[in-house]
Motif scaffolding. Structure first.
Motif, mmCIF file in Angstrom:
data_model
loop_
_atom_site.group_PDB
_atom_site.id
_atom_site.type_symbol
_atom_site.label_atom_id
_atom_site.label_comp_id
_atom_site.label_asym_id
_atom_site.label_seq_id
_atom_site.Cartn_x
_atom_site.Cartn_y
_atom_site.Cartn_z
ATOM 1 N N ILE A 63 0.888 -1.173 0.000
ATOM 2 C CA ILE A 63 0.000 0.000 0.000
ATOM 3 C C ILE A 63 0.920 1.215 0.000
ATOM 4 O O ILE A 63 1.805 1.342 0.842
ATOM 5 C CB ILE A 63 -0.913 0.007 1.237
ATOM 6 N N GLN A 95 0.922 -6.501 6.259
ATOM 7 C CA GLN A 95 0.694 -5.943 4.927
ATOM 8 C C GLN A 95 1.839 -4.991 4.573
ATOM 9 O O GLN A 95 2.149 -4.063 5.315
ATOM 10 C CB GLN A 95 -0.630 -5.197 4.884
ATOM 11 N N ILE A 97 4.000 -2.027 3.028
ATOM 12 C CA ILE A 97 3.709 -0.618 2.752
ATOM 13 C C ILE A 97 4.913 0.013 2.064
ATOM 14 O O ILE A 97 6.036 -0.485 2.163
ATOM 15 C CB ILE A 97 3.361 0.167 4.045
ATOM 16 N N THR A 334 -4.713 4.157 7.181
ATOM 17 C CA THR A 334 -3.557 3.383 6.734
ATOM 18 C C THR A 334 -2.486 4.294 6.143
ATOM 19 O O THR A 334 -1.291 4.176 6.463
ATOM 20 C CB THR A 334 -3.982 2.334 5.680
ATOM 21 N N HIS A 335 -2.883 5.223 5.273
ATOM 22 C CA HIS A 335 -1.908 6.152 4.687
ATOM 23 C C HIS A 335 -1.284 7.039 5.764
ATOM 24 O O HIS A 335 -0.096 7.386 5.694
ATOM 25 C CB HIS A 335 -2.580 7.013 3.617
#
Length: 609
Positions: A63, A95, A97, A334-335
């Motif tokens: 991400i 996850q 990034i 998340t960002h």
């Protein structure tokens, strides 16, 4: 493209689920230990544990968060981001990034975040690292900016603002770091530099052939160093106002600026060209720059070395705040977490890359040997760092420079309808809206110099002779002391009465500015309308008719770019109609719902456009 690198500075985890990459990864433990452990796990029915042993990193396509940063630090941040990727950062239980560092000028980000530039949301960053808190404060002039930007972001690097001088010139004044200042020069400060440029020449310092002491400037709307220099000169006491002495300093700076260039980089190039011709001060004697700019110039082995003169009364630093955007539709938790983790890396292990890039750390105390060992730079900075600026100081400073520096042709149109007699609290007293506008206008117009042409109209007014809905109080003309006194006198005599007249008035006012158009390069041609109402149902020109006519007038002569800026005063102002009037001429609408916003929005409309 080099192996291991993606385009546009994209940093990705190297675990992306491709079988070949997994096979080529090193095992986290020795193979004989793995085999033994697998046998043991198989015997106990716990074969799944093998996957745990081999999967110590993140997984899945990363991400990505977009980081916007200016040219001088974007490359350094891209290097740091690649190193960060090597740590396999993750969120949500593993996850992967990543960050994409995009080179983007700070003034462009300000425009994008304020909504004043075109472009889609995909062009907007999740994290912004401008050169200075001053750019953050500029973006926070608007309510939109205040909501999306943090108040106290971490600082990932610093580079002090300095007076850059050819080494020979700094030596002549005794302004090199190891020198004692020559008595006639005084301590190295922006104020003393301006005084020298105004009153002295190089012959007083034993350099008969050098001529005048000259100052160069780049555009403060694009150059952080020049913005900082202006802030140090204009708003010395950080009052967010401009007193007579400070205004005098701006006028003095403008009159002593010998050369202007679009950027500091170009300024350095011109200085180098003059030195190559045998005249070290042939282009300019001094100009604002960041310490890193001087380091980059000198570290390259140039034959035109510069000295970074650190102002004795303190300087503003380029302090590179890491702002994780909030309360905007294109980002999420998340960002924001990605931005936070990248920031933590930059403040820790990432400082190695920061310092290698010619920056000091966020405290300005630590730097690499490459920087401190370069001729012309100070190993340690003894001058103090000036206090952080706020949005009002930045706005006032830029408005003052614009007012002094740019030719202008401005017609101010004031709503004097009956609602303007409404009393409001203002600076501890009760004043009518008309009196509040009067005070704010007098204060704002005072920034104009004689390079400006200014006029004043009012509406509604039933002129029995001309048969118009407005009154021409002061015709557009040179803004000298006489005209300024005339405008203030006419404003004082205006008494609110009657209603209507906006639509007819703005069309005629726009025609008047076009008829009196200032063709000087860089000049602004404006109608500034201040109204607490807007829409008219019984006007000779309907709301639709007035916008169409304004569009036609605006398109009629492409060589004449004039705009209407509208200010809606109070919560009852008709935003839609005032915005439509401004938009029809490529202007802008400025809301001032509260009394403490009216002065700021008048400044915005007059200068910051």
């Amino acid at each position: 493209m080099a192996r291991g690198r993606s385009q546009s500075g994209v940093v990705r985890s190297h675990r992306r689920g491709r079988r070949r990459q997994v096979i080529r990864r090193r095992l986290p433990v020795a193979p004989w230990i793995v085999v033994t452990t697998v046998v043991a796990l198989a015997a106990s029915g716990l074969v799944g544990g093998y996957a745990f042993l081999l999967s110590t990193g993140c997984s899945g396509d990363p991400i990505k968060a977009v980081v916007a940063a200016p040219k001088e630090i974007s490359g350094t941040l891209q290097t740091a981001a690649r190193s960060w990727a090597g740590t396999e950062p993750s969120v949500d239980g593993g996850q992967c990034i990543s960050v994409e560092v995009r080179e983007q000028a700070s003034q462009d980000v300000v425009s994008a975040l304020s909504g004043s530039s075109t472009g889609s949301k995909k062009d907007l960053p999740h994290v912004w690292i401008p050169e200075s808190m001053a750019w953050l404060e500029m973006a926070k002039i608007s309510d939109r900016g205040k909501k999306m930007l943090p108040d106290s972001p971490p600082l990932v690097a610093t580079s002090p603002t300095v007076i850059a001088m050819p080494t020979e010139a700094a030596k002549a004044l005794g302004w090199r770091n190891e020198d004692k200042p020559v008595d006639k020069a005084g301590k190295p400060t922006w104020g003393n530099l301006l005084k020298l440029a105004e009153d002295s020449d190089w012959s007083q310092f034993g350099k008969d052939k050098w001529g005048d002491i000259t100052v160069g400037m780049s555009d403060p709307m694009a150059s952080t160093a020049d913005l900082h220099a202006l802030l140090s000169i204009v708003d010395k006491n950080r009052s967010a106002g401009v007193d007579a002495e400070e205004l005098g300093n701006v006028s003095k700076l403008k009159s002593t600026v010998h050369k202007e260039t679009p950027s500091v980089e170009e300024m350095m190039g011109k200085v180098s060209e003059a030195k190559a011709k045998g005249d070290p001060v042939g282009f300019v004697s001094a100009f604002p720059a960041l310490e890193r700019d001087v380091w980059k110039n000198n570290f390259s082995g140039t034959e035109s070395p510069l000295t970074a003169v650190y102002p004795a009364d303190g300087s503003l630093d380029a302090d590179y705040p890491l702002a994780v955007l909030q309360n905007v539709s294109w980002t999420d938790a998340t960002h924001q977490e990605i931005g936070k983790q990248f920031g933590e890396y930059l403040l820790g292990e990432g400082q190695k890359e920061i310092k290698k890039g010619g920056f000091r750390d966020g405290t300005r105390r630590e730097a690499s040997s490459e920087l401190t060992g370069t001729e012309g730079l100070a190993t340690q900075i003894t001058a103090t760092q000036r206090d952080k600026v706020d949005s009002e100081s930045v706005q006032t400073t830029l408005a003052t420079w614009q007012a002094v520096a740019r030719p202008a042709n401005v017609l101010v149109v004031v709503d004097s309808s009956s609602s303007m007699s409404t009393e409001e609290p203002y600076d501890g007293e009760k004043l009518s809206r008309m009196d509040i506008i009067r005070k704010s206008l007098e204060r704002s117009l005072d920034l104009f110099g004689e390079q400006a042409n200014v006029g004043l109209w009012r509406y509604p007014y039933d002129d029995p002779v001309a048969g118009t809905a407005y009154q021409k109080l002061v015709e557009i003309g040179e803004f000298d002391k006489s005209r300024q006194d005339d405008i203030e006198s006419q404003l004082s005599a205006v008494e609110p009465a009657a209603d209507g007249g906006l639509n007819d008035t703005v069309v005629e006012a726009y025609k008047n500015v076009l008829d009196n158009y200032n063709k000087t390069t860089g000049a602004i041609n404006l109608v500034v309308v201040i109204s607490d109402g807007g829409s008219e149902s019984d006007a000779s020109l309907s709301n639709e008719d007035v916008t169409e006519e304004l569009k036609d007038l605006s398109a009629k002569d492409r060589d004449k770019e004039a705009s209407i800026m509208t200010i809606g005063y109070g919560k009852d102002a008709d935003k839609d109609h005032l915005d439509a009037i401004a938009t029809a001429t490529q202007g802008r609408y400025y809301p001032a719902k509260w009394n403490d916003e009216i002065n700021m929005q008048i400044l915005n409309a007059l200068y910051y456009n």
